[in-house]
Design an enzyme around this catalytic site. Structure first.
Site, short mmCIF file in Angstrom:
data_model
loop_
_atom_site.label_atom_id
_atom_site.label_comp_id
_atom_site.label_asym_id
_atom_site.label_seq_id
_atom_site.Cartn_x
_atom_site.Cartn_y
_atom_site.Cartn_z
CD GLU A 127 -45.88 -41.37 16.23
OE1 GLU A 127 -44.99 -41.69 16.95
OE2 GLU A 127 -45.67 -40.64 15.11
CB ALA A 269 -37.59 -45.81 20.89
CG ASN A 272 -45.32 -43.24 24.62
OD1 ASN A 272 -46.07 -43.12 23.76
ND2 ASN A 272 -44.64 -44.14 24.83
CG HIS A 304 -35.25 -39.54 17.34
ND1 HIS A 304 -34.93 -39.13 16.17
CD2 HIS A 304 -36.40 -40.19 17.32
CE1 HIS A 304 -36.31 -39.36 15.59
NE2 HIS A 304 -37.13 -39.80 16.21
CD GLU A 305 -38.05 -42.16 20.18
OE1 GLU A 305 -38.98 -41.24 20.08
OE2 GLU A 305 -37.53 -42.78 19.12
N1 BES Z 1 -42.44 -41.77 16.63
C1 BES Z 1 -41.43 -42.75 16.54
C2 BES Z 1 -41.88 -43.98 16.62
C3 BES Z 1 -43.15 -44.68 15.85
C4 BES Z 1 -42.72 -44.77 14.62
C5 BES Z 1 -44.34 -44.84 16.38
C6 BES Z 1 -44.08 -45.45 13.83
C7 BES Z 1 -45.51 -45.25 15.45
C8 BES Z 1 -45.19 -45.35 14.23
C9 BES Z 1 -40.15 -42.37 16.97
O1 BES Z 1 -40.01 -41.19 17.35
C10 BES Z 1 -39.06 -42.98 15.94
O2 BES Z 1 -39.05 -41.96 15.04
N2 BES Z 1 -38.31 -43.91 16.23
C11 BES Z 1 -37.37 -44.65 15.40
C12 BES Z 1 -35.99 -44.18 15.74
C13 BES Z 1 -35.30 -42.88 15.66
C14 BES Z 1 -33.92 -42.77 16.08
C15 BES Z 1 -35.29 -42.66 14.10
C16 BES Z 1 -37.74 -46.09 15.06
O3 BES Z 1 -38.65 -46.47 16.05
O4 BES Z 1 -37.23 -46.40 14.12
ZN ZN Z 2 -39.04 -39.96 16.01
#
Ligand code: BES
Ligand code: ZN
Length: 883
Positions: A127, A269, A272, A304-305
């Site tokens: 992503e 995180a 996937n 969250h994930e």
């Molecule tokens: N899908 C995102 C991770 C992501 C973010 C991938 C930007 C590629 C680019 C994941 O679900 C996410 O939102 N992670 C957050 C933590 C969450 C608890 C808000 C993060 O990685 O900070």
């Molecule tokens: Zn997210």
């Protein structure tokens, strides 16, 4: 500044793909510098009939080895392959299979996007647009395919081989020292959810029985030796799985769910399908290594994930403009999860504090954008607090407007109607319109209009008529590309509090009395008149922070003090205190800036004394009440010509005053909250520690010798990281010998553990003293530091730029220069990390003129640099734009 600016991607230009991919068969032979990827794509035209559209696949830095169509190698005139694109101008009319072989160098991948190595582990991050760095593909979320992934590697290098879905075959490759594994994911998914991992990993296993009785294997993979630190993540995962069943009726759908923790990761995180990949910071925890806040954060991120499995994976986004559809909704879900598991009031206050500290500033500055942006240059720069946290607020407002039952019905409809599809925000909101027959057209403005709305509320009591009239006026400030705005739909939870502290019955003189005590403001100005109000009530508006707005209520200090101690809504009790304290701090910051002195306010500390003495309040809530508004809160209220040094001084002064005035009470509470049994992480113990450490922090803020010694004693005696860090962090704000001793001791104790040494870096980065910048520069040369690891960079540099307002905003501009130079140095290796760091300049325009000019110079220095990444140049250009 660079002139050749690429064309932005626009929401209005969206077109469905000409081609669909039904299945993807990947065959990946892992090698440190020459990993071979064979991809077999079964393609089919999206629409039948007509001449076939050319096929253009995305790539990034790829090296093509071979290409075949339906088993026959393509001749050079049949395709054009560059590092960044593969085009077949005249593909066949009907479905066909395309086989592509590429090679890539995972060890040279410092961007940590695509297939890369973290230490010796091979892992992926796709992503938003990382899959195109693995193979040529239609790398867009509305192309959903069924993936089968075969991985091979030497058994010595990668004894563990993982990919999405279920394991369908594995074995040794005869006559070699290699083995293979084949994984199949039956759920169609966009390429950004692809993942694979290979390496020497240890694993902790758990089980979960779903509500329909299926058994799911849960595995957390970590570096060997770290297994004992996975218990909390595993328990959190199980709680999240159960909660999604009971609260949303959502069950897990594969036979196995895996989490892999890696040390080098750009984000927190990634969700996937069936194979979440985590920054190890958000997996590993034990009492000795992690604070209560770390435990909470791990639980929230694991949840969250996991929640993305339905909100993101089963139903994904049509295009990246719809990012809030999965992120805002999933943040809302993880916030609700935490609220249900712990204290709802404490969770709400913490979430709103974070929203205000980051999102409100973003929304007020040059990087402001709508929850659903209309255009972007670099999608990686739109994983913002606006998309995430304001996006979650928008979902919360839907629930407030519709009520819990209709909200749940709308979610159920969304899950059934769009399962297996790529959806849009309109389709999401339509589900709520369909179950409630509400007209949500105006509500959609929350997705398209940037800027934090301001509501001015004026109440007046009419003794003769026994009525109370509330006048509301809303405005939405201008933001980049949006000079004028339409009025929004703003749900305002309300209470009219009587002299005895109880809510008066609400009866509108005209029109239907709202259920759930929520007024809906939808016009620029609106009045509500309540009947049967005999005596003047105290207004409690936007309870629970029902709308993400700036609320201005003309209330006296007496009324605010009354609300602070009597309001039935816990959020507004806290808010009343914040408002009182902020008013004082703004006044003092202004006075200090012009050479005046800070005023003190004994009635404020008296009210706090009452809160501290109130045994009926939960300790975690009391701790939040005692927390003085942050520097960002004060600066936002000042609005322009902000002097961060004066803001800091005003805040430090109030903290010292509270610590001094309440010294005896704080010390008494500190003593009575001492740990009696062994260390535990249940909610009650966490709350107790948070209040106790808040007491300590305020005591130390006085700078008194006794308090410093108390903190030093706690530091040394602590049997857990929460208490040790709290003591060290309080101490680290004071220039005393105990600080140096404790920091040295801390390093000595934890030198082998990079995640703990990150705490040591961060503590030193936020010391509010002129020596800090030099200290940080020296620390960048420390053996434990590395610019190649995002956690190290965030712990030291981001902590400084975002968490040390006073020193980042040094009057001589050296803080800006340092951060700008670091951005430039990082950009060549990891543009995403560099761009995030640069967004620390998001509020530069509100600074007083001298600092503003220096911040501008540093931004310009970045903007004009040669060969900037699209990520950094996008932030630099927008940060400098004139609205
Ligand atoms: N899908 C995102 C991770 C992501 C973010 C991938 C930007 C590629 C680019 C994941 O679900 C996410 O939102 N992670 C957050 C933590 C969450 C608890 C808000 C993060 O990685 O900070
Ligand atoms: Zn997210």
């Amino acid at each position: 500044m660079r002139t050749e600016e690429a064309r932005p991607v626009r929401l209005a230009d969206y077109r469905p793909p000409d081609w669909q991919v039904d299945t993807v068969d990947l065959d990946i032979a892992l090698d440190p510098t020459a990993t071979r990827v064979r991809a077999k794509l079964n393609l089919r035209p999206s629409a039948d009939g007509g001449p076939p559209a050319p096929l253009t696949l995305d790539g990034e830095g790829l090296v093509l080895r071979s290409i075949a169509l339906d088993g026959t190698a393509l001749s050079p005139e049949q395709y054009v392959a560059t590092a960044d694109r593969l085009t077949i101008a005249q593909p066949p009319q009907g479905p066909f299979a395309l086989e592509i072989e590429t090679v890539l160098d995972p060890s040279a991948n410092t961007e940590l996007s695509g297939l890369y190595r973290s230490g010796t582990i091979y892992c992926t991050q796709c992503e938003a647009e990382g899959f195109r760095r693995i193979t040529y593909f239609l790398d867009r979320p509305d192309v959903m395919a069924v993936y089968t992934t075969r991985i091979e590697a030497t058994k010595a290098q990668a004894p563990v081989l993982l990919a999405n879905g279920n394991l369908i075959a594995a074995g040794d490759i005869a006559g070699t020292d290699c083995h293979f594994a084949v994984w199949h994911d039956p759920f169609p998914k966009p390429s950004y959810l692809f993942a694979m991992v290979g390496g020497n990993l240890a694993c902790v296993e758990g089980r979960f029985r779903t509500m329909s009785g299926r058994d799911v294997t849960l595995r957390i993979y970590v570096e060997p030796g770290k297994e004992s630190r996975c218990g909390h993540a595993m328990a959190s995962l199980k709680r999240a799985m159960r909660w999604d069943e009971t609260e949303f009726g959502r069950e897990y759908d594969l036979d196995i769910f895996m989490i892999v923790a890696v040390s080098d990761f750009n984000m927190g995180a990634m969700e996937n399908k069936g194979l979440n990949i985590f920054n190890d910071k958000y997996v590993l925890a034990s009492a000795e290594t992690a604070t209560d806040a770390d435990f909470d954060r791990i639980e929230a991120i694991v949840a969250h994930e996991y929640f993305h499995n339905w909100t993101g994976n089963r139903i994904t986004c049509r295009d990246w403009f719809q990012l809030c559809l999965k992120e805002g909704l999933t943040v809302f879900r993880d916030q609700e999860f935490t609220a249900d598991l712990r204290s709802r009031a404490v969770e709400r206050i913490s979430d709103v504090r974070a929203l205000r500290a980051h999102q409100f500033d973003e929304d007020a500055g040059p990087l402001a954008h709508p929850v659903r942006p209309a255009q972007y240059h670099e999608i990686n720069n739109f994983y913002t607090t606006t998309v995430y946290e304001k996006g979650a607020e928008v979902v919360r407002m839907l629930k407030t407007l519709l009520g819990a039952q209709k909200f749940r019905a709308g979610m159920d409809l969304y899950f059934t109607r769009h399962d297996g599809r790529a959806a849009t925000v309109e389709e999401f909101v339509q589900c709520f319109a369909d179950v409630s027959s509400a007209d949500l057209a105006q509500f959609m403005l929350w997705y398209s209009q940037a800027g934090t709305p301001e509501v001015v509320a004026t109440g007046s009591h009419d003794a003769a008529r026994k009525s109370y009239r509330l006048d509301l006026v809303q405005t939405v400030p201008a933001s980049p590309d949006q000079p004028s705005k339409e009025p929004m739909v703003i749900p305002l939870a309300i209470g009219l509090v009587g002299a005895d502290g109880r809510d008066l019955p609400l009866k509108l003189s005209e029109g239907a009395t709202p259920d759930r005590a929520v007024l809906t403001l939808s016009k620029p100005a609106q009045s509500f008149v309540f009947a049967d109000i005999a005596a003047p009530p105290v207004l409690s508006l936007n309870r629970g922070f029902s709308a993400p707005i700036k609320l201005v209520v003309n209330q006296s200090a007496d009324e605010l003090r009354f609300l602070a101690t009597r309001d039935g809504d816990a959020f507004n009790r806290w808010q009343a205190f914040q408002t009182l304290a902020t008013q004082l701090l703004v006044e003092n910051a202004k006075a200090l800036r012009t050479g005046g002195t800070a005023r003190t306010e004994s009635r404020l500390t008296d009210a706090l004394r009452a809160v501290l003495a109130d045994g009926t309040l939960e300790p975690a809530f009391v701790a939040l009440m005692l927390t003085v508004p942050g520097e960002a809160d004060i600066a936002r209220e000042i609005g322009r010509d902000v002097d961060p040094a004066a803001v800091f001084a005003a805040r430090a002064g109030l903290r010292a005053r509270v610590g001094g005035d309440l010294g005896a009470e704080l010390l008494e509470r500190y003593g009575s909250l001492a740990q009696t049994g062994p260390y535990a992480v249940d909610a009650a113990s966490v709350g107790r520690r948070s209040l106790r450490n808040t007491c300590l922090d305020l005591l130390v803020a006085t700078g008194h010798r006794d308090s410093i010694c108390l903190a030093a004693r706690q530091y040394h005696a602590a049997d857990n990281m929460t208490d040790r860090m709290a003591a060290l962090s309080a101490l680290s704000l004071c220039d005393v010998p105990e600080r140096g001793e404790a920091l040295e001791d801390f390093y000595g104790r934890y030198r082998g553990d990079p995640l703990i040494i990150d705490k040591w870096f961060s503590l030193q980065a936020v010391i509010p003293e002129p020596g800090t910048l030099d200290r940080i520069k020296a620390l960048t040369r420390h053996g434990a530091f590395s610019f190649a690891n995002p956690n190290r960079v965030r712990a030291l540099i981001h902590a400084f730029a975002l968490g040390n307002h006073k020193e980042f905003n040094r009057p001589d501009g050296a803080g800006y220069d340092f951060v700008a130079d670091t951005v430039l140095a990082l950009d060549g290796k990891n543009p995403q990390l560099a761009a995030r760091l640069l967004s620390a300049f998001k509020s530069w325009r509100v600074l007083e003129p001298a600092r503003r000019q220096r911040a501008h110079a540093s931004l310009m220095h970045v903007a004009i640099a040669y060969s900037l990444s699209p990520d950094v140049s996008d932030i630099a250009r927008r940060a400098l734009s004139e609205n």
